[in-house]
Scaffold this active site. Structure first.
Site, mmCIF file in Angstrom:
data_model
loop_
_atom_site.group_PDB
_atom_site.id
_atom_site.type_symbol
_atom_site.label_atom_id
_atom_site.label_comp_id
_atom_site.label_asym_id
_atom_site.label_seq_id
_atom_site.Cartn_x
_atom_site.Cartn_y
_atom_site.Cartn_z
ATOM 1 N N ASP A 1 -30.459 49.357 51.305
ATOM 2 C CA ASP A 1 -29.838 48.033 51.401
ATOM 3 C C ASP A 1 -30.538 47.110 52.389
ATOM 4 O OD1 ASP A 1 -27.917 48.949 49.593
ATOM 5 O OD2 ASP A 1 -26.671 49.739 51.213
ATOM 6 N N LYS B 1 -34.217 44.851 49.452
ATOM 7 C CA LYS B 1 -35.347 45.071 48.531
ATOM 8 C C LYS B 1 -35.277 44.123 47.341
ATOM 9 C CE LYS B 1 -34.142 49.415 48.383
ATOM 10 N NZ LYS B 1 -33.196 49.504 49.515
ATOM 11 N N LYS C 1 -34.071 41.062 47.059
ATOM 12 C CA LYS C 1 -34.551 39.706 47.389
ATOM 13 C C LYS C 1 -36.076 39.682 47.503
ATOM 14 C CE LYS C 1 -35.184 36.326 50.910
ATOM 15 N NZ LYS C 1 -34.729 35.343 51.854
ATOM 16 N N GLY D 1 -28.338 49.356 44.320
ATOM 17 C CA GLY D 1 -27.737 48.060 44.012
ATOM 18 C C GLY D 1 -28.597 47.018 44.697
ATOM 19 N N HIS D 2 -29.394 46.298 43.931
ATOM 20 C CA HIS D 2 -30.336 45.331 44.504
ATOM 21 C C HIS D 2 -29.860 43.920 44.158
ATOM 22 C CE1 HIS D 2 -33.751 48.562 44.578
ATOM 23 N NE2 HIS D 2 -32.678 48.916 45.238
ATOM 24 N N ARG E 1 -35.239 72.530 35.453
ATOM 25 C CA ARG E 1 -35.896 72.561 34.133
ATOM 26 C C ARG E 1 -34.918 72.702 32.974
ATOM 27 N NH1 ARG E 1 -40.292 76.561 36.604
ATOM 28 N NH2 ARG E 1 -38.335 77.515 37.162
ATOM 29 N N GLN F 1 -33.207 52.932 47.478
ATOM 30 C CA GLN F 1 -32.760 53.666 48.667
ATOM 31 C C GLN F 1 -33.667 53.363 49.869
ATOM 32 O OE1 GLN F 1 -32.865 55.807 45.498
ATOM 33 N NE2 GLN F 1 -30.951 54.725 45.269
ATOM 34 N N SER G 1 -23.103 47.207 47.504
ATOM 35 C CA SER G 1 -23.191 46.407 46.285
ATOM 36 C C SER G 1 -22.865 47.241 45.048
ATOM 37 C CB SER G 1 -24.567 45.735 46.165
ATOM 38 O OG SER G 1 -25.572 46.523 46.708
ATOM 39 N N ARG H 1 -18.005 49.883 49.294
ATOM 40 C CA ARG H 1 -17.616 50.519 50.557
ATOM 41 C C ARG H 1 -18.138 49.700 51.739
ATOM 42 N NH1 ARG H 1 -20.160 56.424 50.027
ATOM 43 N NH2 ARG H 1 -21.755 55.248 48.913
ATOM 44 N N ARG I 1 -20.162 49.053 54.845
ATOM 45 C CA ARG I 1 -21.332 49.762 55.384
ATOM 46 C C ARG I 1 -21.146 49.957 56.881
ATOM 47 N NH1 ARG I 1 -25.416 45.713 52.220
ATOM 48 N NH2 ARG I 1 -25.294 46.690 50.174
ATOM 49 N N LYS J 1 -32.533 39.596 57.277
ATOM 50 C CA LYS J 1 -31.204 39.384 57.862
ATOM 51 C C LYS J 1 -31.227 39.052 59.351
ATOM 52 C CE LYS J 1 -27.858 41.031 55.259
ATOM 53 N NZ LYS J 1 -26.922 41.811 54.442
ATOM 54 N N VAL K 1 -34.494 34.967 56.446
ATOM 55 C CA VAL K 1 -33.469 34.336 57.287
ATOM 56 C C VAL K 1 -32.236 33.912 56.480
ATOM 57 C CG1 VAL K 1 -35.020 33.605 59.132
ATOM 58 C CG2 VAL K 1 -34.748 32.144 57.123
HETATM 59 P P1 GDP Z 1 -31.236 46.321 48.569
HETATM 60 O O1 GDP Z 1 -30.450 47.475 48.063
HETATM 61 O O2 GDP Z 1 -32.287 46.729 49.558
HETATM 62 O O3 GDP Z 1 -31.801 45.459 47.482
HETATM 63 O O4 GDP Z 1 -30.204 45.420 49.388
HETATM 64 P P2 GDP Z 1 -28.733 44.974 48.886
HETATM 65 O O5 GDP Z 1 -28.884 43.954 47.831
HETATM 66 O O6 GDP Z 1 -27.907 46.170 48.580
HETATM 67 O O7 GDP Z 1 -28.142 44.378 50.229
HETATM 68 C C1 GDP Z 1 -28.772 43.341 50.905
HETATM 69 C C2 GDP Z 1 -27.792 42.168 51.012
HETATM 70 O O8 GDP Z 1 -28.271 41.255 51.965
HETATM 71 C C3 GDP Z 1 -27.629 41.383 49.737
HETATM 72 O O9 GDP Z 1 -26.321 40.896 49.681
HETATM 73 C C4 GDP Z 1 -28.642 40.245 49.901
HETATM 74 O O10 GDP Z 1 -28.270 39.091 49.156
HETATM 75 C C5 GDP Z 1 -28.525 39.990 51.362
HETATM 76 N N1 GDP Z 1 -29.739 39.497 52.030
HETATM 77 C C6 GDP Z 1 -31.038 39.804 51.813
HETATM 78 N N2 GDP Z 1 -31.839 39.225 52.737
HETATM 79 C C7 GDP Z 1 -31.014 38.529 53.554
HETATM 80 C C8 GDP Z 1 -31.232 37.748 54.737
HETATM 81 O O11 GDP Z 1 -32.342 37.578 55.221
HETATM 82 N N3 GDP Z 1 -30.118 37.212 55.329
HETATM 83 C C9 GDP Z 1 -28.860 37.386 54.831
HETATM 84 N N4 GDP Z 1 -27.841 36.825 55.463
HETATM 85 N N5 GDP Z 1 -28.627 38.119 53.731
HETATM 86 C C10 GDP Z 1 -29.683 38.694 53.116
HETATM 87 P P1 IMO Z 2 -30.346 50.802 47.479
HETATM 88 O O1 IMO Z 2 -31.497 50.961 46.516
HETATM 89 C C1 IMO Z 2 -27.711 52.668 50.411
HETATM 90 C C2 IMO Z 2 -26.726 56.892 49.770
HETATM 91 C C3 IMO Z 2 -25.258 57.163 49.461
HETATM 92 C C4 IMO Z 2 -25.114 58.537 50.087
HETATM 93 C C5 IMO Z 2 -26.468 59.193 49.756
HETATM 94 C C6 IMO Z 2 -26.457 60.064 48.512
HETATM 95 O O2 IMO Z 2 -29.354 49.787 47.057
HETATM 96 O O3 IMO Z 2 -30.851 50.608 48.867
HETATM 97 P P2 IMO Z 2 -26.406 59.505 45.915
HETATM 98 O O4 IMO Z 2 -25.392 58.775 45.083
HETATM 99 O O5 IMO Z 2 -27.773 58.926 45.880
HETATM 100 O O6 IMO Z 2 -26.434 60.984 45.637
HETATM 101 O O7 IMO Z 2 -25.861 59.366 47.445
HETATM 102 O O8 IMO Z 2 -27.374 58.133 49.573
HETATM 103 N N1 IMO Z 2 -27.373 55.896 48.890
HETATM 104 C C7 IMO Z 2 -27.615 54.623 49.231
HETATM 105 N N2 IMO Z 2 -27.288 53.948 50.352
HETATM 106 N N3 IMO Z 2 -28.426 52.065 49.437
HETATM 107 C C8 IMO Z 2 -28.769 52.736 48.318
HETATM 108 O O9 IMO Z 2 -29.578 52.209 47.374
HETATM 109 C C9 IMO Z 2 -28.334 54.070 48.162
HETATM 110 N N4 IMO Z 2 -28.476 54.993 47.205
HETATM 111 C C10 IMO Z 2 -27.889 56.112 47.655
HETATM 112 O O10 IMO Z 2 -24.407 56.215 50.071
HETATM 113 O O11 IMO Z 2 -25.027 58.438 51.476
HETATM 114 MG MG MG Z 3 -28.487 48.088 47.835
#
Ligand code: GDP
Ligand code: IMO
Ligand code: MG
Length: 428
Positions: free
Chosen positions: A13, A16, A18, A40-41, A141, A224, A299, A303, A305, A331, A412
């Site tokens: 999270d 990635k 963005k 969840g991106h 396998r 991840q 996302s 839950r 974080r 961020k 930012v």
């Molecule tokens: P990912 O899993 O790495 O793609 O990240 P997520 O999408 O799960 O979570 C990142 C969250 O931060 C999302 O809601 C984005 O829209 C938000 N986000 C990304 N970059 C920034 C930033 O620079 N500032 C703020 N405030 N939010 C950001």
């Molecule tokens: P993105 O790509 C944050 C965490 C779960 C749990 C552990 C194992 O959005 O950054 P799983 O369902 O993979 O067996 O869960 O890994 N986890 C993540 N945490 N961002 C993710 O993906 C995650 N994918 C799995 O919360 O702790």
């Molecule tokens: Mg995510």
């Protein structure tokens, strides 16, 4: 014309979605190389927000080819739900979204087992999407590559075989009270999705490798983060795949010599979802404030974080494990308004001070903090380092020096343009 790997340097999270979306403006292809619907991106364009789980974050760019490579595990129903949602928003995927016929299928029994285990004493806080059990099948396998979708008879045999192995486990986990899905039920659940996915299947390894060899611009999108890596993360509180840079080669099927740059994403603080050690975790008002202002809620699962300060030993570890060439820090704006900003520079361990990550005792180490003055200015309008308040720059400079890795980008805000671009990633 480079192949760039983008990975998370923390526990996921990091933003990635963005950053991959920004990079793919000029990319020919974006490839998801691992993980599945646990990811969840988030992509933000104007007032619109889209969260992709399986589909690569390049999907908003009409000219970019999107590939789900064989390192992934794919729930067919999740994939078609995502495709329908994209279509509903007017984003067409036909002909430009391709799926590896060697990626593995997540079936309803994987989701069932994941959920049942999470009810037990060994729960680790997974996303309950069946990702772990599906990777287990692959390594044992007895997994089902998506290519089996082309041959219903073979698919039935493979499902029957895997189910016979899972049946006693489901009976045990469910105390005999949870019905074990039959082969027919399993196949029926995915039948519609199967028909829709077959035309998208390709030999993605050949496709990606050919595209890289043709010197096109390819972004390999990680899911991840480093500390969730099954080998290099906080085991057993990890995911069941390889989100680190080496996983890009294995998951997409290209050799390490074909990668031109590895970019690591790091938040200006730290978050984690699910269980496991988190030395810099905050349990106070500051942690709550970061969660609220940073909208730190999963996302995928919604839950809350866990939040904490930036952890430099962990970041340096991520720089080394991934061989990072550059860091994208996200961020930074979320820290606005704090009186002081802390960063963990080392740990106190039972053997003294450590600037490395003692993975085996990470749940008992105590962070050693250095404190920086905060800033009050909103940062969303900054487009160059010089636009940032001095205190924010001082913090960034310290982190960059300590991480021993230069920034390529500072984010930012969630929107595309809320970004300070320091170097064109493709201008290698
Ligand atoms: P990912 O899993 O790495 O793609 O990240 P997520 O999408 O799960 O979570 C990142 C969250 O931060 C999302 O809601 C984005 O829209 C938000 N986000 C990304 N970059 C920034 C930033 O620079 N500032 C703020 N405030 N939010 C950001
Ligand atoms: P993105 O790509 C944050 C965490 C779960 C749990 C552990 C194992 O959005 O950054 P799983 O369902 O993979 O067996 O869960 O890994 N986890 C993540 N945490 N961002 C993710 O993906 C995650 N994918 C799995 O919360 O702790
Ligand atoms: Mg995510």
């Amino acid at each position: 014309m480079p192949a760039i790997v983008i990975v998370g340097a923390q526990w996921g999270d990091e933003g990635k979605g963005k950053i991959v979306d920004i990079y793919t403006e000029h990319a020919d292809m974006v490839v998801r190389f691992g993980g599945g619907p646990n990811a969840g991106h988030t992509l933000v364009v104007g007032n619109d927000k889209l969260v992709v789980r399986l589909v690569p974050s390049g999907i908003l760019r009409a000219e970019t080819m999107c590939v789900l490579a064989q390192g992934m595990v794919i729930d067919p129903r999740s994939l078609v739900t995502e495709l329908d949602e994209l279509e509903r928003r007017g984003i067409h995927t036909k002909g430009r979204l391709l799926v590896s016929d060697r990626a593995h299928v997540i079936l309803p029994y994987h989701v069932l087992v994941d959920g049942l285990r999470e009810k037990g004493k060994d729960a680790i806080g997974t996303t309950k999407r069946g990702v772990g059990p599906c990777y287990e099948d692959k390594v044992a396998r007895r997994g089902i590559p998506l290519g089996a979708f082309r041959d219903p008879k073979r698919l039935r045999e493979l499902v029957a075989r895997a189910l016979s192995d899972w049946t006693p486990i489901i009976q045990h986990l469910g105390g005999g009270e949870v019905p074990v899905p039959s082969v027919d039920e399993t196949l029926a659940a995915i039948e519609e999705a199967r028909g829709r996915i077959v035309p998208m299947l390709v030999d993605s390894q050949a496709l990606v490798e050919r595209t890289v060899r043709a010197k096109k611009r390819v972004v390999l999108e990680g899911a991840q983060g480093t500390l969730l890596d099954v080998d290099h993360g906080t085991y057993p509180f990890v995911t069941s795949s390889t989100p680190t840079a080496g996983g890009a080669c294995v998951g997409a099927g290209i050799g390490p010599t074909r990668i031109d740059e590895v970019v690591g994403l790091v938040k200006a603080y730290t978050t984690r979802v699910g269980g496991g050690p988190f030395p810099t975790e905050l349990h106070d008002d500051v942690g709550e404030r970061i969660r609220k202002i940073g909208a730190e809620f999963g996302s995928v699962t919604g839950r809350p974080r866990r939040t904490g300060w930036l952890d430099l030993p962990a970041l340096r570890y991520a720089v080394r494990v991934n061989g990072l060439d550059a860091l994208a820090i996200t961020k930074l704006d979320v820290l606005t308004g704090l009186d002081e900003v802390k960063v963990c520079v080392a740990y106190e361990t039972k053997n003294g001070r450590s600037e490395d990550v003692p993975m085996d005792e990470l749940d008992t180490v105590k962070p050693v903090y250095q404190s920086f003055p905060g800033w009050k200015e909103q940062l969303g309008a900054a487009r160059a380092m010089a636009d940032l308040p001095k205190a924010a720059r001082t913090y960034l400079e310290f982190v960059e020096k300590q991480a021993e890795c230069p920034y390529i980008l500072v984010s930012v805000g969630p929107a595309r343009d809320e970004t300070i671009v320091l170097r064109d990633p493709f201008a290698l």
